[in-house]
Design a protein around this motif. Structure first.
Motif, mmCIF file in Angstrom:
data_model
loop_
_atom_site.group_PDB
_atom_site.id
_atom_site.type_symbol
_atom_site.label_atom_id
_atom_site.label_comp_id
_atom_site.label_asym_id
_atom_site.label_seq_id
_atom_site.Cartn_x
_atom_site.Cartn_y
_atom_site.Cartn_z
ATOM 1 N N LEU A 313 10.619 -27.399 43.419
ATOM 2 C CA LEU A 313 10.668 -26.468 42.290
ATOM 3 C C LEU A 313 9.290 -25.879 42.008
ATOM 4 C CD1 LEU A 313 12.365 -25.199 39.987
ATOM 5 C CD2 LEU A 313 11.669 -27.149 38.565
ATOM 6 N N MET A 314 9.156 -24.571 42.222
ATOM 7 C CA MET A 314 7.939 -23.856 41.845
ATOM 8 C C MET A 314 7.936 -23.648 40.336
ATOM 9 S SD MET A 314 7.513 -21.008 44.847
ATOM 10 C CE MET A 314 6.645 -21.452 46.356
ATOM 11 N N LEU A 315 6.788 -23.927 39.702
ATOM 12 C CA LEU A 315 6.738 -23.961 38.245
ATOM 13 C C LEU A 315 6.285 -22.653 37.604
ATOM 14 C CD1 LEU A 315 5.272 -27.540 37.653
ATOM 15 C CD2 LEU A 315 7.674 -26.807 37.677
ATOM 16 N N GLY A 316 5.994 -21.635 38.399
ATOM 17 C CA GLY A 316 5.526 -20.378 37.829
ATOM 18 C C GLY A 316 4.013 -20.310 37.828
ATOM 19 N N THR A 317 3.489 -19.149 37.446
ATOM 20 C CA THR A 317 2.045 -18.934 37.526
ATOM 21 C C THR A 317 1.512 -18.170 36.329
ATOM 22 O OG1 THR A 317 0.260 -18.079 38.926
ATOM 23 C CG2 THR A 317 2.284 -16.773 38.836
ATOM 24 N N LEU A 318 0.292 -18.486 35.968
ATOM 25 C CA LEU A 318 -0.447 -17.734 34.965
ATOM 26 C C LEU A 318 -1.049 -16.471 35.568
ATOM 27 C CD1 LEU A 318 -1.977 -17.643 32.138
ATOM 28 C CD2 LEU A 318 -3.753 -19.007 33.242
ATOM 29 N N PHE A 319 -1.240 -16.487 36.890
ATOM 30 C CA PHE A 319 -1.962 -15.409 37.569
ATOM 31 C C PHE A 319 -1.140 -14.133 37.604
ATOM 32 C CE2 PHE A 319 -2.803 -13.212 41.673
ATOM 33 C CZ PHE A 319 -4.099 -12.794 41.403
ATOM 34 N N ALA A 320 -1.753 -13.051 37.151
ATOM 35 C CA ALA A 320 -1.127 -11.727 37.223
ATOM 36 C C ALA A 320 -2.237 -10.728 37.509
ATOM 37 C CB ALA A 320 -0.417 -11.391 35.914
ATOM 38 N N PRO A 321 -2.388 -10.271 38.761
ATOM 39 C CA PRO A 321 -3.545 -9.459 39.135
ATOM 40 C C PRO A 321 -3.493 -8.052 38.556
ATOM 41 C CG PRO A 321 -2.001 -9.579 40.954
ATOM 42 C CD PRO A 321 -1.467 -10.487 39.887
ATOM 43 N N THR A 322 -4.542 -7.681 37.837
ATOM 44 C CA THR A 322 -4.648 -6.327 37.294
ATOM 45 C C THR A 322 -5.901 -5.615 37.793
ATOM 46 O OG1 THR A 322 -5.793 -7.181 35.325
ATOM 47 C CG2 THR A 322 -3.386 -6.970 35.203
ATOM 48 N N GLU A 323 -6.745 -6.314 38.550
ATOM 49 C CA GLU A 323 -7.967 -5.712 39.079
ATOM 50 C C GLU A 323 -7.622 -4.635 40.102
ATOM 51 O OE1 GLU A 323 -11.807 -7.088 41.808
ATOM 52 O OE2 GLU A 323 -10.630 -8.578 40.710
ATOM 53 N N ASP A 324 -8.212 -3.454 39.941
ATOM 54 C CA ASP A 324 -7.942 -2.349 40.866
ATOM 55 C C ASP A 324 -8.506 -2.652 42.249
ATOM 56 O OD1 ASP A 324 -6.666 -0.836 38.929
ATOM 57 O OD2 ASP A 324 -8.525 0.120 38.268
ATOM 58 N N ARG A 325 -7.720 -2.357 43.270
ATOM 59 C CA ARG A 325 -8.186 -2.521 44.643
ATOM 60 C C ARG A 325 -8.587 -1.181 45.255
ATOM 61 N NH1 ARG A 325 -5.495 -6.286 49.384
ATOM 62 N NH2 ARG A 325 -7.315 -6.193 50.762
ATOM 63 N N ASP A 326 -7.787 -0.174 45.046
ATOM 64 C CA ASP A 326 -8.061 1.146 45.621
ATOM 65 C C ASP A 326 -8.090 2.227 44.544
ATOM 66 O OD1 ASP A 326 -8.322 0.458 48.374
ATOM 67 O OD2 ASP A 326 -6.160 0.188 48.482
ATOM 68 N N ILE A 327 -6.921 2.491 43.956
ATOM 69 C CA ILE A 327 -6.783 3.591 43.005
ATOM 70 C C ILE A 327 -6.949 3.082 41.580
ATOM 71 C CG2 ILE A 327 -5.238 5.412 42.173
ATOM 72 C CD1 ILE A 327 -3.867 5.316 44.913
ATOM 73 N N PRO A 328 -7.859 3.647 40.796
ATOM 74 C CA PRO A 328 -8.036 3.212 39.410
ATOM 75 C C PRO A 328 -6.726 3.265 38.627
ATOM 76 C CG PRO A 328 -9.830 4.662 40.061
ATOM 77 C CD PRO A 328 -8.820 4.710 41.166
ATOM 78 N N GLY A 329 -6.437 2.165 37.930
ATOM 79 C CA GLY A 329 -5.236 2.105 37.108
ATOM 80 C C GLY A 329 -4.021 1.551 37.808
ATOM 81 N N GLU A 330 -4.081 1.398 39.146
ATOM 82 C CA GLU A 330 -2.911 0.916 39.883
ATOM 83 C C GLU A 330 -2.996 -0.564 40.230
ATOM 84 O OE1 GLU A 330 -1.341 3.194 43.036
ATOM 85 O OE2 GLU A 330 -1.322 5.072 41.902
ATOM 86 N N GLY A 331 -4.099 -1.217 39.860
ATOM 87 C CA GLY A 331 -4.185 -2.659 40.024
ATOM 88 C C GLY A 331 -4.266 -3.116 41.474
#
Length: 380
Positions: A313-331
């Motif tokens: 059973l995977m318990l879920g994650t706090l991690f949610a990536p919002t840092e832009d990699r290429d295009i600003p605003g697209e995460g």
């Protein structure tokens, strides 16, 4: 690549043996990987169903397969010789979603954006302005949660993700079929239709056929944000694809040195290293989970649903990536060739390389193949 296992603890796992044309159940003995497969315990499922799996893992006779680090070095996308596999075998892999506030907000954003990353930034700002930190103190299923639900509906931001995030019932879904999860060093797969996706570093509990929690390991619940964001009915397409579930490197059994309270205190770190030089660092702290692991197990298995072969059973994650990699605003989104490393001091390190599901090694060795193999080796 290194397993980074702590010096103490009872660790068990699975390794592919080319000379047996099948898997072996292994236990860590010092630096060695010892094959403890036998007629009494031919699978991980059988080990976890024992009354005392720890004693068996520590004392069962077996043959050395060499050092664990040598197995780790051989565990690549094109392995040669014995190599590590996911520690689960006959158990399905289930997964819990929306068990942390931050990831819950990101699920709401995915839904509102309809899978379009370009819309995510504006929606994130609006949702944060309305919700703020108010959800952190809310106990799922409580009267306060019900009152908050009424307020959010009135504000026009109620979502199916908020329903499972603060409502009485957890989200529990099927992530991988028995025998389909990949292990340390293997490729993890993205469905080719996805253009917005990310890793999800998680603690994975191993439960036996009676629902008893026997140990813990690490997992990557590869997530297709655009696919799931279009419709909740696409959850299966977003979650269960070839090589889309990684578990490992080994299973740490609960013993005098490690137990459920250690899981509750676990601090996971994530590093994604791209061939383009991009590096993403993240974390997931189990102290911030909104539902206790025992509650998640109880919502998965009980009088309402049995798992005679146990389950992971995977318990879920706090991690949610919002840092832009290429295009600003697209995460953030993955690029092929990304190396994902998920680590936790008491569970080691799980490392995988990102490919398309269609380019990962196809899943061909299922339950029927395992039964035939074990029978041919005189283990059934």
């Amino acid at each position: 690549m290194t397993l980074a296992l702590p010096q103490t603890g009872t660790f068990v796992g699975r390794a592919w043996r080319p000379d047996r044309n099948g898997p072996a159940l292994i236990a860590r003995r010092g630096a060695e990987a010892v094959d403890i497969t036998c007629r009494e315990v031919p699978t991980m499922q059988a080990l976890l169903d024992l009354d005392d799996p720890v004693s068996f893992a520590q004392n069962a006779p077996g043959d050395s397969l060499g050092t664990l680090e040598a197995l780790a070095e051989a565990s690549t996308e094109d392995p040669q010789g014995p190599y590590l596999q996911a520690p689960c075998d006959l158990q399905p892999v289930k997964a819990c979603g929306v068990t942390f506030v931050s990831s819950m907000l990101e699920r709401v954003i995915e839904e509102q954006a309809k899978g379009d990353p370009a819309r995510a930034l504006a929606i994130r700002e609006r949702c944060t302005a309305i919700l703020g930190e108010s959800l952190r103190a809310v106990e799922p299923g409580s009267d306060k949660a019900g009152q908050l639900k009424e307020v959010l509906i009135a504000d026009g931001v109620w979502s199916q993700y908020l329903e499972v995030g603060i409502g009485p019932y957890a989200e529990v879904f099927s992530k991988a079929q028995p025998m389909s999860a990949v292990g340390f060093g293997a490729s993890v797969g993205l469905h080719p239709v996805s253009t917005w996706n990310n890793p999800e570093p998680e603690i994975v509990l191993a439960c036996d056929g009676k629902g008893r929690i026997r140990g813990a390991t690490l997992g990557n619940d590869v997530n297709l944000r655009d696919v799931e964001g279009r419709s909740a009915l696409l959850l299966g397409k977003a979650k269960d694809n070839n090589a889309s579930c990684a578990v490992g490197p080994m299973l740490r059994l609960f013993d005098d040195s490690y137990g459920l309270d250690d899981v509750r205190r676990a601090e996971l770190t994530l590093t994604v290293t791209g061939t383009d030089g991009f590096v993403l660092n993240g974390r997931s702290s189990m102290s911030e989970i909104s539902r206790d692991p025992e509650d998640l197990v109880a919502q998965t298995c009980g009088a309402h649903h049995q798992y005679p072969d146990g389950f992971f059973l995977m318990l879920g994650t706090l991690f949610a990536p919002t840092e832009d990699r290429d295009i600003p605003g697209e995460g953030f989104t993955h690029k092929l060739g990304d190396v994902v490393e998920i680590s936790e001091p008491q569970l080691g390190s799980l490392q995988n390389t990102v490919r398309l599901s269609t380019e990962c090694a196809p899943w061909t060795f299922g339950t029927s193949a395992l039964m035939r193999n074990l029978a041919g080796r005189g283990l059934l």
